[in-house]
Enzyme design. Sequence first.
Site, PDB file in Angstrom:
ATOM      1  N   SER A 124       0.472  -1.229   0.199  1.00 17.77           N
ATOM      2  CA  SER A 124       0.226   0.069   0.049  1.00 17.77           C
ATOM      3  C   SER A 124       0.801   1.219   0.052  1.00 17.77           C
ATOM      4  O   SER A 124       1.976   1.139   0.478  1.00 17.77           O
ATOM      5  CB  SER A 124      -0.910   0.010   1.162  1.00 17.77           C
ATOM      6  OG  SER A 124      -0.176  -0.196   2.472  1.00 17.77           O
ATOM      7  N   GLN A 132       1.623   4.362   1.825  1.00 19.90           N
ATOM      8  CA  GLN A 132       1.749   4.238   3.287  1.00 19.90           C
ATOM      9  C   GLN A 132       2.697   5.076   4.014  1.00 19.90           C
ATOM     10  O   GLN A 132       3.850   5.870   3.155  1.00 19.90           O
ATOM     11  CB  GLN A 132       1.644   2.973   3.967  1.00 19.90           C
ATOM     12  CG  GLN A 132       3.043   2.295   3.614  1.00 19.90           C
ATOM     13  CD  GLN A 132       3.280   0.995   4.141  1.00 19.90           C
ATOM     14  OE1 GLN A 132       3.868   0.711   5.185  1.00 19.90           O
ATOM     15  NE2 GLN A 132       2.595   0.005   3.385  1.00 19.90           N
ATOM     16  N   HIS A 149       4.435   5.977   8.101  1.00 20.22           N
ATOM     17  CA  HIS A 149       4.442   5.748   9.608  1.00 20.22           C
ATOM     18  C   HIS A 149       4.287   7.123  10.376  1.00 20.22           C
ATOM     19  O   HIS A 149       5.284   7.751   9.984  1.00 20.22           O
ATOM     20  CB  HIS A 149       5.551   4.702   9.755  1.00 20.22           C
ATOM     21  CG  HIS A 149       5.690   3.558   9.045  1.00 20.22           C
ATOM     22  ND1 HIS A 149       4.494   2.608   8.963  1.00 20.22           N
ATOM     23  CD2 HIS A 149       6.735   3.036   8.121  1.00 20.22           C
ATOM     24  CE1 HIS A 149       5.003   1.828   7.931  1.00 20.22           C
ATOM     25  NE2 HIS A 149       6.159   2.080   7.413  1.00 20.22           N
ATOM     26  N   LYS A 161       7.770   3.684  13.945  1.00 16.65           N
ATOM     27  CA  LYS A 161       8.144   2.882  12.866  1.00 16.65           C
ATOM     28  C   LYS A 161       9.057   3.051  11.926  1.00 16.65           C
ATOM     29  O   LYS A 161       8.708   2.846  10.771  1.00 16.65           O
ATOM     30  CB  LYS A 161       6.897   2.051  12.558  1.00 16.65           C
ATOM     31  CG  LYS A 161       7.042   0.567  11.894  1.00 16.65           C
ATOM     32  CD  LYS A 161       5.917  -0.024  11.270  1.00 16.65           C
ATOM     33  CE  LYS A 161       6.116  -1.239  10.701  1.00 16.65           C
ATOM     34  NZ  LYS A 161       4.943  -1.642   9.970  1.00 16.65           N
ATOM     35  N   GLU A 164      11.944   2.487   9.383  1.00 22.87           N
ATOM     36  CA  GLU A 164      12.269   1.132   8.711  1.00 22.87           C
ATOM     37  C   GLU A 164      13.505   1.310   7.602  1.00 22.87           C
ATOM     38  O   GLU A 164      13.396   2.380   7.117  1.00 22.87           O
ATOM     39  CB  GLU A 164      11.223   0.315   8.071  1.00 22.87           C
ATOM     40  CG  GLU A 164      10.215   1.272   7.006  1.00 22.87           C
ATOM     41  CD  GLU A 164       9.043   0.479   6.717  1.00 22.87           C
ATOM     42  OE1 GLU A 164       8.486  -0.008   7.537  1.00 22.87           O
ATOM     43  OE2 GLU A 164       8.781   0.344   5.497  1.00 22.87           O
ATOM     44  N   HIS A 172       5.581   6.117   0.942  1.00 23.36           N
ATOM     45  CA  HIS A 172       6.425   5.128   0.334  1.00 23.36           C
ATOM     46  C   HIS A 172       5.466   3.743  -0.077  1.00 23.36           C
ATOM     47  O   HIS A 172       4.208   3.716   0.640  1.00 23.36           O
ATOM     48  CB  HIS A 172       7.425   4.606   1.236  1.00 23.36           C
ATOM     49  CG  HIS A 172       7.176   3.704   2.590  1.00 23.36           C
ATOM     50  ND1 HIS A 172       6.924   4.709   3.612  1.00 23.36           N
ATOM     51  CD2 HIS A 172       7.102   2.514   2.903  1.00 23.36           C
ATOM     52  CE1 HIS A 172       6.658   3.973   4.556  1.00 23.36           C
ATOM     53  NE2 HIS A 172       6.774   2.547   4.351  1.00 23.36           N
ATOM     54  N   ARG A 182      -2.471   3.954   5.860  1.00 25.59           N
ATOM     55  CA  ARG A 182      -2.467   3.646   4.528  1.00 25.59           C
ATOM     56  C   ARG A 182      -3.582   4.672   3.858  1.00 25.59           C
ATOM     57  O   ARG A 182      -4.233   5.300   4.369  1.00 25.59           O
ATOM     58  CB  ARG A 182      -3.085   2.074   4.299  1.00 25.59           C
ATOM     59  CG  ARG A 182      -2.124   1.250   4.882  1.00 25.59           C
ATOM     60  CD  ARG A 182      -2.872  -0.086   4.639  1.00 25.59           C
ATOM     61  NE  ARG A 182      -2.052  -1.199   5.185  1.00 25.59           N
ATOM     62  CZ  ARG A 182      -1.976  -1.745   6.403  1.00 25.59           C
ATOM     63  NH1 ARG A 182      -2.648  -1.169   7.473  1.00 25.59           N
ATOM     64  NH2 ARG A 182      -1.116  -2.564   6.950  1.00 25.59           N
ATOM     65  N   LYS A 206      -7.324  -2.713   2.496  1.00 28.04           N
ATOM     66  CA  LYS A 206      -7.155  -2.556   3.855  1.00 28.04           C
ATOM     67  C   LYS A 206      -7.946  -1.366   4.035  1.00 28.04           C
ATOM     68  O   LYS A 206      -8.167  -0.168   3.051  1.00 28.04           O
ATOM     69  CB  LYS A 206      -6.059  -2.791   4.352  1.00 28.04           C
ATOM     70  CG  LYS A 206      -5.365  -4.157   4.468  1.00 28.04           C
ATOM     71  CD  LYS A 206      -3.974  -4.295   5.011  1.00 28.04           C
ATOM     72  CE  LYS A 206      -3.543  -5.715   5.047  1.00 28.04           C
ATOM     73  NZ  LYS A 206      -2.334  -6.026   5.754  1.00 28.04           N
TER      74      LYS A 206
END
Length: 426
Positions: free
Chosen positions: A112, A114, A116, A139, A141, A281, A300, A306
Amino acid sequence: MAQVFKIIPATQKYDWGKIGLSSKVAQYAAAAKVPGFELDEKAPYAELWMGTHHTAPSLLLSSGSRTTLAEYLAAHPELMGSRVIERFREAGAAEGNLPFLFKVLAIQKALSIQTHPDKKMAEELHRTRPDVYKDANHKPEMAIALTPFTALCGFLPLSQIEVYLSSTPELAALIPPTTASNFRSIASSTDAASPTVKIALKDLFSAVMTADEPTFKAQLERLVQRYESGGETEAEKGVKELVLRLYGQFPGDIGVFCAFLLNYVKMSPGDAIFLAAGEPHAYVSGDIMECMATSDNVIRAGLTPKLRDVPNLVAGLTYRAGDPGRHLVRPVRFDSAAHTRLYDPPISEFSVLHVELPGNETEVHPGIEGPSIAIVTEGRGAIEWAGGERMEVREGEVVFVGAGAEVRWVAGPEGLAVYRAFVEAA
């Protein structure tokens, strides 16, 4: 109590994963003969989790054990290290919870669009919508390519977005004239961090992501029909393949238009990107090692069946535009280890080492003042530590290394490749 021991990772099947043994996740689980893993050649193997996250915690491999890694670390805090426990106490380190989660991802279908949240936003989202945002942590990453990998990553340079705004009428049709005019007035700005620039980019992005459904679906169909008939402009040739790929996977989804707004990066094995809070991203294809702060928080807005939370995604982005090079993590040599590279993103929760040993070579890693998890990604060999202890390792096997333990990696005749995630409290 051993300082080094094997753990059982958890495999996750999601519809975006690669099928059967085309997936690195399935390859590693099968090669390591992970207990409980039975290969289904028709199943999408998307993720391999290595860590203490409660959703899919790793278990100790010891015979007959159902002990989770978190339970064992809580009972043996010296394996975490006192400084790490103190530094990450709020994240549950005293209860054996690692501040990072290590994964293998195998991506056949785009994930997706998205972002964070940062810690402040995560706390607020968890307080107001705990059913969706299940923890209060951020989050950040990092993704390291295992195979050729593609992703959407951060906003394009302003001038490139303006080119697409001019060359792609279907995109322009989603944006009110005043919003488009304001954006064009700042598109040549050399100060991409100025508040004026960020507001104009936010207004443009928000207009696209909140366009009414009948309008954006009609424009998306026009765009795809034009591309399929070979009607793309010169400026659009670089984005045509991506648009058609995303549309084929998510027909009628507003997220397809993000191809005109976000950088599309193509990475070779060993290349890495870091995504801080507030960076939009979407991973598109390939196999990667991924390391992140331990959290489930994902906001998202497209390319997904979702729950979408467009208002919070729009509100939480940094709106930093520019070349994708700013997301790259360039590895450096680790200590005196000639065959190990260090990926060290600008956060405290994790760093990652990559060991590439030729056949029959050895490499010493000095003690790290924190816990680590390592997975063999190619070949076989052994790991040795204090007291003459030695353990054979092969592709797909996952090893925990306790705080302070100096280890020696020993490659077999065909060589040995290892990724090792760790945390150190400064």
